[in-house]
Write an enzyme that holds these catalytic residues in place. Structure first.
Site, short mmCIF file in Angstrom:
data_model
loop_
_atom_site.label_atom_id
_atom_site.label_comp_id
_atom_site.label_asym_id
_atom_site.label_seq_id
_atom_site.Cartn_x
_atom_site.Cartn_y
_atom_site.Cartn_z
N GLU A 1 -5.84 -23.30 -30.33
CA GLU A 1 -7.04 -24.12 -30.55
C GLU A 1 -8.03 -23.51 -31.55
OE1 GLU A 1 -8.15 -26.35 -27.06
OE2 GLU A 1 -10.18 -26.59 -27.83
N HIS B 1 -16.60 -34.45 -19.57
CA HIS B 1 -16.95 -33.19 -18.90
C HIS B 1 -18.40 -33.21 -18.45
CE1 HIS B 1 -13.57 -30.54 -20.78
NE2 HIS B 1 -13.22 -31.05 -19.63
N HIS C 1 -11.02 -35.93 -12.91
CA HIS C 1 -11.16 -35.57 -14.32
C HIS C 1 -10.83 -36.77 -15.23
CE1 HIS C 1 -10.80 -33.23 -17.99
NE2 HIS C 1 -9.54 -33.61 -18.12
N GLU D 1 -5.31 -39.59 -19.65
CA GLU D 1 -4.84 -38.64 -20.68
C GLU D 1 -3.76 -39.29 -21.55
OE1 GLU D 1 -6.44 -35.90 -21.05
OE2 GLU D 1 -7.22 -35.28 -19.10
N ASN E 1 -8.98 -33.09 -26.80
CA ASN E 1 -10.15 -33.26 -25.94
C ASN E 1 -10.85 -34.60 -26.21
OD1 ASN E 1 -9.85 -30.72 -24.71
ND2 ASN E 1 -10.70 -29.77 -26.55
N ARG F 1 1.88 -7.71 -16.84
CA ARG F 1 1.65 -8.12 -18.24
C ARG F 1 2.58 -9.26 -18.68
NH1 ARG F 1 1.43 -2.54 -19.11
NH2 ARG F 1 -0.72 -1.80 -19.15
N LYS G 1 -1.95 -23.51 -21.77
CA LYS G 1 -3.28 -23.12 -21.29
C LYS G 1 -3.18 -22.81 -19.81
CE LYS G 1 -6.51 -25.38 -24.44
NZ LYS G 1 -7.59 -26.38 -24.56
N LYS H 1 1.78 -34.05 -27.56
CA LYS H 1 1.14 -32.77 -27.24
C LYS H 1 1.90 -31.63 -27.92
CE LYS H 1 -1.29 -29.91 -24.08
NZ LYS H 1 -2.01 -29.75 -22.84
N ARG I 1 -6.01 -28.57 -32.33
CA ARG I 1 -5.75 -28.77 -30.89
C ARG I 1 -6.96 -29.38 -30.18
NH1 ARG I 1 -2.34 -25.06 -26.59
NH2 ARG I 1 -2.87 -26.34 -24.79
P1 NAD Z 1 -4.11 -31.50 -8.59
O1 NAD Z 1 -3.24 -30.40 -9.01
O2 NAD Z 1 -5.30 -31.17 -7.75
O3 NAD Z 1 -3.23 -32.60 -7.86
C1 NAD Z 1 -3.85 -33.75 -7.35
C2 NAD Z 1 -3.44 -34.02 -5.90
O4 NAD Z 1 -2.12 -34.52 -5.88
C3 NAD Z 1 -3.42 -32.78 -5.03
O5 NAD Z 1 -3.93 -33.11 -3.77
C4 NAD Z 1 -1.94 -32.43 -4.93
O6 NAD Z 1 -1.61 -31.72 -3.76
C5 NAD Z 1 -1.33 -33.80 -4.94
N1 NAD Z 1 0.04 -33.90 -5.40
C6 NAD Z 1 0.64 -33.23 -6.39
N2 NAD Z 1 1.85 -33.73 -6.62
C7 NAD Z 1 2.06 -34.72 -5.74
C8 NAD Z 1 3.10 -35.63 -5.49
N3 NAD Z 1 4.20 -35.66 -6.26
N4 NAD Z 1 2.97 -36.52 -4.48
C9 NAD Z 1 1.83 -36.54 -3.73
N5 NAD Z 1 0.80 -35.74 -3.94
C10 NAD Z 1 0.91 -34.84 -4.95
O7 NAD Z 1 -4.70 -32.31 -9.85
P2 NAD Z 1 -4.12 -32.61 -11.30
O8 NAD Z 1 -4.86 -33.78 -11.76
O9 NAD Z 1 -2.65 -32.59 -11.34
O10 NAD Z 1 -4.60 -31.33 -12.14
C11 NAD Z 1 -5.95 -31.05 -12.35
C12 NAD Z 1 -6.07 -29.64 -12.90
O11 NAD Z 1 -5.38 -29.58 -14.14
C13 NAD Z 1 -7.49 -29.18 -13.16
O12 NAD Z 1 -7.65 -27.90 -12.63
C14 NAD Z 1 -7.57 -29.13 -14.69
O13 NAD Z 1 -8.46 -28.14 -15.15
C15 NAD Z 1 -6.15 -28.80 -15.05
N6 NAD Z 1 -5.76 -29.19 -16.42
C16 NAD Z 1 -5.16 -28.25 -17.18
C17 NAD Z 1 -4.74 -28.56 -18.46
C18 NAD Z 1 -4.02 -27.53 -19.26
O14 NAD Z 1 -3.77 -27.77 -20.44
N7 NAD Z 1 -3.67 -26.41 -18.68
C19 NAD Z 1 -4.93 -29.86 -18.97
C20 NAD Z 1 -5.54 -30.82 -18.15
C21 NAD Z 1 -5.96 -30.46 -16.86
N1 GLY Z 2 -5.59 -30.36 -22.33
C1 GLY Z 2 -6.05 -29.87 -23.59
C2 GLY Z 2 -5.18 -28.83 -24.18
O1 GLY Z 2 -4.15 -28.48 -23.65
O2 GLY Z 2 -5.52 -28.31 -25.21
#
Ligand code: NAD
Ligand code: GLY
Length: 365
Positions: free
Chosen positions: A237, A252, A265, A185, A245, A121, A143, A227, A241
Site C-alpha cells: 500500500e 470507517h 463493517h 466489498e 478502501n 519470525r 494484511k 484484489k 492498493r
Molecule cells: P467475523 O470473522 O467476525 O465473522 C462474522 C461471524 O460469522 C462470526 O460470528 C463468525 O463466527 C461467523 N461465521 C464465520 N463463518 C461462518 C460460517 N461459514 N457459517 C456461520 N457463521 C460463520 O467477520 P468478517 O466480516 O468475516 O471479518 C471481519 C474482520 O475482517 C474485521 O476484523 C476486519 O478488520 C477484517 N478485515 C481484514 C481485511 C484484510 O485485508 N486483512 C479486509 C477486510 C476486513
Molecule cells: N481490504 C483492503 C486491503 O486489503 O488493502
C-alpha cells in the site's frame, strides 16, 4: 473449481474457489512444501460446523493436527488472544516448518495471520475463509493484524498466505447480515476496477442473494482476481492498493462514531460508497446515472444507503482521526466512472459535510 493466482514472485500463491473443497484440504496442503504439523486457528461456531471435516482431511494424508480456538467477535482480535495463541503454539510444539491454518471469518484470518507472521519470525500460513467478506477480501493480500485500544488493526504486518481455499458451500450457514456485509466489498470491486463485473452484479443480484453456486463462484473468483491484480502491483500500500478502501473513508467514520457496535463493517462501507459516489458527482467526475446505479445495487443487496441518528459534525470529526489520514490529509477514493477510480486528497471540508448531510435522512434500518 476455479483458481486465481496472486502473483508476488517468491511469495506467489493460489486461491482455490469452488464447491465442496474442505474435504480435499489435506491433499492441497501436500502440494505445498511444508512440515507435518498444522495448528488450526478457529472459533467454537466455525469449528462445530466445519472443524471435523478439515481435521479429517488433514489427518487422512498424514498431518498432525492441533486446534486452537478464540472467542467469537472483533474484541478477540487482540494482543491478549495472540498471547494465548503463542502459548498454544509452543505447547503444540510448532517449529519453523509447521503451518497455521485459519478456519473462519476475517477476525480469525487476521489474528491467525498475525501469529503466523510473528511466531518464530514466520511459519507457513494457509487461509480457509468461511465468510463472504473473508473469501473476497480479507484472506487475500496478506494484511494481518490485531486491534489496539487506540484503533482497529493498529498492530500488524503484511504476511502472505501460501494458499487460500474458498469453499462456497460454507456460505449456506452464514447469517444473512454477514452475507450482505460481504457483498458491500464485492460492489466495491466493480466500482474501482470492472464495469462489466458491476453489470453482472446488477443482473444477478437475486441469484447471488439466494447463493446460486454458479453466480457465487463467479463473484468470488472475479473479486479475488481484482484484489490479486491490485496487490500484485502494490503489495504494501504505497499507492494503488489504497483504492481497495473505496467507500471506507466515510464508512470507517460511521463505524467509529458508533463505537463499532451498530454497523457491520460492510454496512458502513455501503453508506460510505454512496457518499463517495455523491462526492464524485459534486466535483464533476461521476454522472448522476452512475450514482443512481450504485445506490440501486447497494439497496438491491439489502444494504443501507443512509443513516439517521448520528451527528454529521461527529462523523466529519471522526474522518480526521482515521488511521488512513496521513499528515492531516483526508483521502477519498472517488470514481471517474464505474470501473475507474482515483485517490483525491484535497476535497473541501464544506463539500464533505454537505454530502454527509445528504446521507442523513429517515431511519434506514
Ligand atoms: P467475523 O470473522 O467476525 O465473522 C462474522 C461471524 O460469522 C462470526 O460470528 C463468525 O463466527 C461467523 N461465521 C464465520 N463463518 C461462518 C460460517 N461459514 N457459517 C456461520 N457463521 C460463520 O467477520 P468478517 O466480516 O468475516 O471479518 C471481519 C474482520 O475482517 C474485521 O476484523 C476486519 O478488520 C477484517 N478485515 C481484514 C481485511 C484484510 O485485508 N486483512 C479486509 C477486510 C476486513
Ligand atoms: N481490504 C483492503 C486491503 O486489503 O488493502
Amino acid at each position: 473449481m476455479e483458481e486465481v493466482k496472486v502473483d508476488l514472485g517468491v511469495r506467489s500463491y493460489q486461491i482455490k474457489v469452488g464447491e465442496d473443497l474442505l474435504k480435499d484440504i489435506g491433499t492441497y496442503l501436500t502440494e505445498l512444501e511444508i512440515g507435518s504439523k498444522v495448528l488450526i486457528i478457529t472459533n467454537d461456531l466455525v469449528d462445530s460446523l466445519y472443524g471435523q471435516e478439515v481435521k479429517d482431511s488433514l489427518k487422512e494424508v498424514g498431518f498432525t493436527v492441533e486446534v486452537a480456538k478464540i472467542g467469537d467477535g472483533e474484541k478477540y482480535k487482540s494482543l491478549e488472544t495472540a498471547q494465548q495463541l503463542y502459548d498454544q503454539a509452543v505447547v503444540a510444539g510448532l517449529d519453523r516448518s509447521s503451518s497455521i491454518l485459519a478456519l473462519g471469518g476475517g477476525v480469525v484470518g487476521d489474528i491467525a495471520g498475525f501469529i503466523a507472521a510473528t511466531y518464530m519470525r514466520g511459519v507457513n500460513f494457509i487461509q480457509v475463509p468461511t465468510t463472504l467478506l473473508a473469501q473476497v477480501d480479507s484472506s487475500v493480500g496478506g494484511k494481518v493484524a490485531v486491534n489496539h485500544a487506540a484503533g482497529k488493526n493498529l498492530i500488524g504486518d503484511f504476511y502472505q498466505p501460501q494458499l487460500v481455499v474458498a469453499d462456497i458451500n460454507v456460505l449456506s450457514t452464514l447469517e444473512e447480515k454477514e452475507l450482505k456485509a460481504g457483498l458491500a466489498e464485492v460492489i466495491k470491486y466493480g466500482v474501482i476496477w470492472d464495469e462489466e463485473f458491476f453489470t453482472f452484479l446488477e443482473d444477478n443480484y437475486k441469484e447471488i442473494l439466494t447463493l446460486e453456486p454458479q453466480q457465487v463462484q463467479h463473484l468470488i473468483k472475479v473479486s479475488c482476481q481484482i484484489k490479486a491484480a491490485v496487490v500484485a502491483q502494490d503489495e504494501t500500500e504505497r499507492g494503488l492498493r489504497a483504492i481497495l478502501n473505496y467507500g471506507h473513508t466515510l464508512g470507517h467514520a460511521l463505524e467509529a462514531v458508533t463505537d463499532y457496535q451498530y454497523y457491520r463493517h460492510g454496512e458502513g462501507v455501503a453508506i460510505g460508497m454512496l457518499g463517495a459516489a455523491k462526492l464524485a458527482h459534486q466535483i464533476g467526475w461521476l454522472d448522476k446515472a452512475d450514482v443512481i446505479r450504485q445506490q440501486r445495487l447497494i439497496e438491491n443487496f439489502g444494504l443501507p444507503t443512509s443513516f439517521s441518528q448520528w451527528s454529521v459534525d461527529e462523523i466529519c470529526q471522526a474522518l480526521t482521526k482515521d488511521k488512513k489520514v496521513e499528515d492531516g490529509v483526508i483521502r477519498f477514493i472517488l470514481a471517474k466512472e464505474i470501473g475507474e477510480v482515483e485517490i483525491i486528497a484535497d476535497l473541501e471540508e464544506n463539500l464533505i459535510k454537505e454530502v454527509t448531510q445528504e446521507l442523513k435522512v429517515g431511519d434506514e434500518k
